[in-house]
Design a protein around this motif. Structure first.
Motif, PDB file in Angstrom:
ATOM      1  N   GLN A 200     -35.240 -66.961  22.803  1.00  0.00           N
ATOM      2  CA  GLN A 200     -33.940 -66.869  23.459  1.00  0.00           C
ATOM      3  C   GLN A 200     -33.011 -65.898  22.730  1.00  0.00           C
ATOM      4  N   THR A 201     -33.299 -65.639  21.461  1.00  0.00           N
ATOM      5  CA  THR A 201     -32.442 -64.813  20.607  1.00  0.00           C
ATOM      6  C   THR A 201     -33.306 -63.802  19.881  1.00  0.00           C
ATOM      7  N   LEU A 202     -33.100 -62.511  20.166  1.00  0.00           N
ATOM      8  CA  LEU A 202     -33.969 -61.479  19.607  1.00  0.00           C
ATOM      9  C   LEU A 202     -34.024 -61.546  18.092  1.00  0.00           C
ATOM     10  N   ALA A 203     -32.882 -61.804  17.450  1.00  0.00           N
ATOM     11  CA  ALA A 203     -32.829 -61.823  15.989  1.00  0.00           C
ATOM     12  C   ALA A 203     -33.590 -62.988  15.384  1.00  0.00           C
ATOM     13  N   LYS A 204     -33.965 -63.987  16.204  1.00  0.00           N
ATOM     14  CA  LYS A 204     -34.728 -65.131  15.700  1.00  0.00           C
ATOM     15  C   LYS A 204     -36.222 -64.994  15.964  1.00  0.00           C
ATOM     16  N   GLY A 205     -36.624 -63.997  16.729  1.00  0.00           N
ATOM     17  CA  GLY A 205     -38.005 -63.878  17.163  1.00  0.00           C
ATOM     18  C   GLY A 205     -38.922 -63.230  16.147  1.00  0.00           C
ATOM     19  N   PRO A 206     -40.223 -63.229  16.435  1.00  0.00           N
ATOM     20  CA  PRO A 206     -41.224 -62.726  15.491  1.00  0.00           C
ATOM     21  C   PRO A 206     -41.132 -61.244  15.182  1.00  0.00           C
ATOM     22  N   THR A 207     -40.378 -60.459  15.967  1.00  0.00           N
ATOM     23  CA  THR A 207     -40.238 -59.044  15.618  1.00  0.00           C
ATOM     24  C   THR A 207     -39.391 -58.848  14.372  1.00  0.00           C
ATOM     25  N   GLN A 208     -38.544 -59.847  14.037  1.00  0.00           N
ATOM     26  CA  GLN A 208     -37.669 -59.754  12.874  1.00  0.00           C
ATOM     27  C   GLN A 208     -38.166 -60.565  11.682  1.00  0.00           C
ATOM     28  N   PHE A 209     -39.262 -61.287  11.876  1.00  0.00           N
ATOM     29  CA  PHE A 209     -39.918 -62.053  10.819  1.00  0.00           C
ATOM     30  C   PHE A 209     -41.413 -61.789  10.924  1.00  0.00           C
ATOM     31  N   SER A 210     -42.056 -61.520   9.818  1.00  0.00           N
ATOM     32  CA  SER A 210     -43.433 -61.055   9.821  1.00  0.00           C
ATOM     33  C   SER A 210     -44.377 -62.037  10.520  1.00  0.00           C
ATOM     34  N   ASP A 211     -44.901 -61.614  11.663  1.00  0.00           N
ATOM     35  CA  ASP A 211     -45.815 -62.447  12.442  1.00  0.00           C
ATOM     36  C   ASP A 211     -47.114 -62.651  11.657  1.00  0.00           C
ATOM     37  N   GLY A 212     -47.437 -63.907  11.395  1.00  0.00           N
ATOM     38  CA  GLY A 212     -48.612 -64.234  10.591  1.00  0.00           C
ATOM     39  C   GLY A 212     -48.252 -64.756   9.219  1.00  0.00           C
ATOM     40  N   VAL A 213     -46.992 -64.535   8.804  1.00  0.00           N
ATOM     41  CA  VAL A 213     -46.519 -64.983   7.492  1.00  0.00           C
ATOM     42  C   VAL A 213     -45.347 -65.943   7.633  1.00  0.00           C
ATOM     43  N   ALA A 214     -44.353 -65.535   8.403  1.00  0.00           N
ATOM     44  CA  ALA A 214     -43.107 -66.306   8.508  1.00  0.00           C
ATOM     45  C   ALA A 214     -43.246 -67.442   9.515  1.00  0.00           C
TER      46      ALA A 214
ATOM     47  N   ARG B 210     -49.549 -59.338   4.588  1.00  0.00           N
ATOM     48  CA  ARG B 210     -50.405 -60.394   5.145  1.00  0.00           C
ATOM     49  C   ARG B 210     -50.073 -60.695   6.604  1.00  0.00           C
ATOM     50  N   GLY B 211     -49.051 -60.015   7.116  1.00  0.00           N
ATOM     51  CA  GLY B 211     -48.663 -60.205   8.503  1.00  0.00           C
ATOM     52  C   GLY B 211     -48.237 -58.894   9.114  1.00  0.00           C
ATOM     53  N   ALA B 212     -47.723 -58.943  10.335  1.00  0.00           N
ATOM     54  CA  ALA B 212     -47.310 -57.740  11.043  1.00  0.00           C
ATOM     55  C   ALA B 212     -45.999 -57.201  10.488  1.00  0.00           C
ATOM     56  N   PRO B 213     -45.843 -55.875  10.428  1.00  0.00           N
ATOM     57  CA  PRO B 213     -44.571 -55.297   9.994  1.00  0.00           C
ATOM     58  C   PRO B 213     -43.445 -55.658  10.967  1.00  0.00           C
ATOM     59  N   LEU B 214     -42.226 -55.681  10.454  1.00  0.00           N
ATOM     60  CA  LEU B 214     -41.057 -55.940  11.285  1.00  0.00           C
ATOM     61  C   LEU B 214     -40.832 -54.774  12.241  1.00  0.00           C
ATOM     62  N   GLN B 215     -40.060 -55.033  13.286  1.00  0.00           N
ATOM     63  CA  GLN B 215     -39.773 -54.020  14.299  1.00  0.00           C
ATOM     64  C   GLN B 215     -38.270 -53.804  14.406  1.00  0.00           C
ATOM     65  N   PRO B 216     -37.847 -52.600  14.812  1.00  0.00           N
ATOM     66  CA  PRO B 216     -36.410 -52.354  14.999  1.00  0.00           C
ATOM     67  C   PRO B 216     -35.892 -53.094  16.215  1.00  0.00           C
ATOM     68  N   VAL B 217     -34.577 -53.381  16.224  1.00  0.00           N
ATOM     69  CA  VAL B 217     -33.957 -54.058  17.368  1.00  0.00           C
ATOM     70  C   VAL B 217     -33.437 -53.036  18.368  1.00  0.00           C
ATOM     71  N   PHE B 218     -32.585 -52.137  17.937  1.00  0.00           N
ATOM     72  CA  PHE B 218     -32.049 -51.085  18.788  1.00  0.00           C
ATOM     73  C   PHE B 218     -32.340 -49.738  18.151  1.00  0.00           C
TER      74      PHE B 218
END
Length: 460
Positions: A33-47, A423-431
Motif C-alpha cells: 500500500q506504501t511504496l516506501a514500505k515495499g521490497p524495492t526499498q528493503f533488500s528482497d531476500g534479506v529484509a 545476499r538479496g536483491a539490490p534496492l531500487q529508486p523510487v522516482f
C-alpha cells in the motif's frame, strides 16, 4: 531462535514474511500500500517484509525477529510505537465511539490547540492524509488568486496536480501536467525564472535534507509578496519534528498556509491545513473540501494527546539531541575511515545517508550497508527518523553497528566484491527526480515584474 537487536551471524529467518508476500503478489498491485514500505526499498531476500508489533523504538516482524527501527512508520511515529499517553487517549475515546452523525467537540479542541502552537494560524481544517491537504491547499490558492499555475519543490503526494512532474505520471492529462512546474531548493533564481502573473502558489517542503541557506525562504517570501503568490509549506516531515510550531517557528519565515500530517498523532491518520483566515474563508462555500472522516474522533484524540505530550516534555529538543548524537557519531566514523563515498546530510531530527558512485553503484552500496545493519538488528532504509523513545544506548549501539557495517563495505569495495557480498536483491529508486525537471522559463514580458525593488538583493 529469532534474531534480536545484537550481532547475529546469520541473517534473520523471514520465511513467514515470504509466505505472506507470495499471497500478496498478483493480488495487491506492487504488493504494498506504501511504496516506501515495499521490497524495492528493503533488500528482497534479506529484509523482513511484514511487521506485526512495535513498542518504543523497536519493531518485531511476523517471524519474531526484533529490530531497532529508524523508519518510524515512514514518519508518523514521533513519540515511539504504542506510546502510553497517546494509546490511553485512543482507548478512552474508543469507549465512547469513533465517528458520529454530528460534529465532535474534539474538532474544536484540536483546532484551538493548533492555533496556539502554529504561527500565523487563523483557521484550521482537518482531513486524513497529506495528499488531501496539499491538493486542497492548491485548490484554495487557485481560487484565492484566480490563477492556475503551480510551482513546487519536494514531494507532495500522488494526486494529479503534483505527480505529473515525476516519471510515474501515467493517466495524468497533459493539460494538468502543463500547470505544475518544479523549482530548486536553495535556488531563488530558479523561482524568479519560473514565476509570473499566472502562478497561484509556490508549495514546498520548507526543507528536506539540504539545510536552508539562511536567505532562500525569506527571499521566496518576498517574491511571493511582490507578485501576490501564496507561499505554502508542506510540513508533513518538518511539522512537530523540527519544532512544535513547525518550520515557521524553526526558521522564522511566514507562510500563508502550512500543512501537517505525519507526526501530528503519533501514527493515527489525520492531516490539517492551517493559515490565513482570508484564504481559508473560501472553504466556507466557494471551495468544496469536506470528508466524512475529517472529524473521526480516535485520530483527533490521539493528536490532542500527542501534541500535549510534546509541549510538556520538550520532545523536539530530545529529537534534536538524539539526532545530533547520531549525526556526530556517523560523521566521526566516516572521517576515521576516510569513507569518501559516504555522507550524511540533514537536520539532526531527520538525516539521510547517501553513497557516491565513485565506489560503484550507490544502490548496491546502500543495500550492503542495510544488509549488515539487519544482521545487527537495525531496520534502516537510508533515512534516520528519530523518535522520543530512541535512548542514548540505542544511539550508541547504532553508531557501533554502522562502524561494523562500514568495515564490511570498505572491504567489499577494496576487493571488488560488493555484488558477491549481497545476499538479496539490490534496492531500487523510487522516482527519477523531482527537481531540475519540468521547470518553466520566465517569459520575456514577465521580467518587468521583477526588475526593481529589494528582491534583487536576495539573488546571488
Amino acid at each position: 531462535m529469532a534474531n534480536r537487536v545484537e550481532f547475529n551471524p546469520d541473517l534473520p529467518d523471514i520465511a513467514e514474511s515470504n509466505t505472506l508476500w507470495e499471497r500478496a503478489r498478483g493480488l495487491i498491485p506492487a504488493g504494498t500500500q506504501t511504496l516506501a514500505k515495499g521490497p524495492t526499498q528493503f533488500s528482497d531476500g534479506v529484509a523482513p517484509k511484514y511487521l506485526i508489533k512495535g513498542k518504543g523504538a523497536r519493531v518485531w516482524d511476523v517471524d519474531g525477529n526484533e529490530y531497532l527501527d529508524y523508519n518510524m512508520g515512514i514518519g508518523p511515529i514521533v513519540l515511539g510505537y504504542c506510546h502510553p499517553a497517546v494509546d490511553a487517549a485512543i482507548r478512552a475515546q474508543l469507549e465512547d465511539g469513533i465517528t458520529f452523525s454530528l460534529m465532535h467537540p474534539l474538532e474544536v479542541e484540536l483546532a484551538e490547540l493548533l492555533r496556539d502552537c502554529i504561527p500565523n494560524t487563523e483557521a484550521v481544517r482537518f482531513s486524513k492524509t497529506g495528499c488531501d491537504v496539499t491538493s486542497a491547499a492548491v485548490r484554495l490558492a487557485r481560487a484565492f488568486t484566480g490563477r492556475e499555475r503551480i510551482l513546487c519543490c519536494g514531494y507532495h503526494g500522488w494526486h494529479d496536480w503534483y505527480i505529473g512532474v515525476t516519471d510515474r505520471c501515467a493517466g495524468v492529462p497533459e493539460a494538468v501536467k502543463a500547470l505544475t512546474h518544479t523549482v530548486n531548493y536553495n535556488d531563488l533564481q530558479s523561482v524568479i525564472d519560473a514565476v509570473d502573473e499566472d502562478v497561484a502558489c509556490v508549495i514546498l517542503e520548507p526543507f528536506v535534507f539540504e539545510r536552508e541557506n539562511g536567505h532562500f525562504l525569506s527571499g521566496l517570501r518576498e517574491v511571493c509578496d511582490r507578485l501576490g503568490v501564496l507561499l505554502i509549506f508542506d510540513e508533513m516531515w518538518t511539522g512537530f519534528r523540527c519544532a512544535v510550531g513547525g518550520a515557521q517557528e524553526f526558521l522564522g519565515v511566514r507562510s500563508d498556509l502550512s500543512l501537517f500530517s505525519k507526526a501530528m498523532a503519533n501514527g493515527m491518520p489525520i492531516s490539517a491545513i492551517t493559515g490565513r483566515g482570508d484564504v481559508m474563508a473560501l472553504l466556507e462555500k466557494e471551495v468544496f473540501f469536506y470528508t466524512t472522516f475529517g472529524g473521526e474522533a480516535l485520530s483527533l484524540a490521539a493528536s490532542v494527546a500527542c501534541i500535549d505530550f510534546m509541549r510538556k516534555n520538550d520532545v523536539t529538543a530530545r529529537l534534536a539531541q538524539s539526532g545530533q548524537r547520531l549525526l556526530d557519531g556517523l560523521n566521526g566514523l566516516i572521517r576515521e575511515r576516510g569513507l569518501e563515498t559516504v555522507s550524511v546530510t540533514g537536520y539532526p531530527f531527520r538525516t539521510l545517508m547517501t553513497f557516491s558512485p565513485k565506489a560503484g553503484d550507490p544502490l548496491k552500496l546502500k543495500t550492503l550497508v542495510q544488509q549488515e545493519l539487519i544482521r545487527r538488528g537495525i531496520l534502516w532504509s537510508g533515512i534516520h527518523n528519530l523518535c522520543f523513545s530512541h535512548s542514548d544506548a540505542d544511539i550508541d549501539y547504532t553508531i557501533a553497528a554502522f562502524g561494523e557495517a562500514f568495515a564490511v563495505l570498505e572491504a567489499a569495495v577494496a576487493t571488488g566484491r560488493v555484488d558477491a557480498e549481497l545476499r538479496g536483491a539490490p534496492l531500487q529508486p523510487v522516482f527519477r527526480k523531482t527537481s531540475q525537471f519540468h521547470s518553466k522559463p520566465r517569459r520575456k514580458d514577465d521580467e518587468a515584474l521583477l526588475a526593481s525593488g529589494p528582491l534583487n538583493r536576495n539573488v546571488a
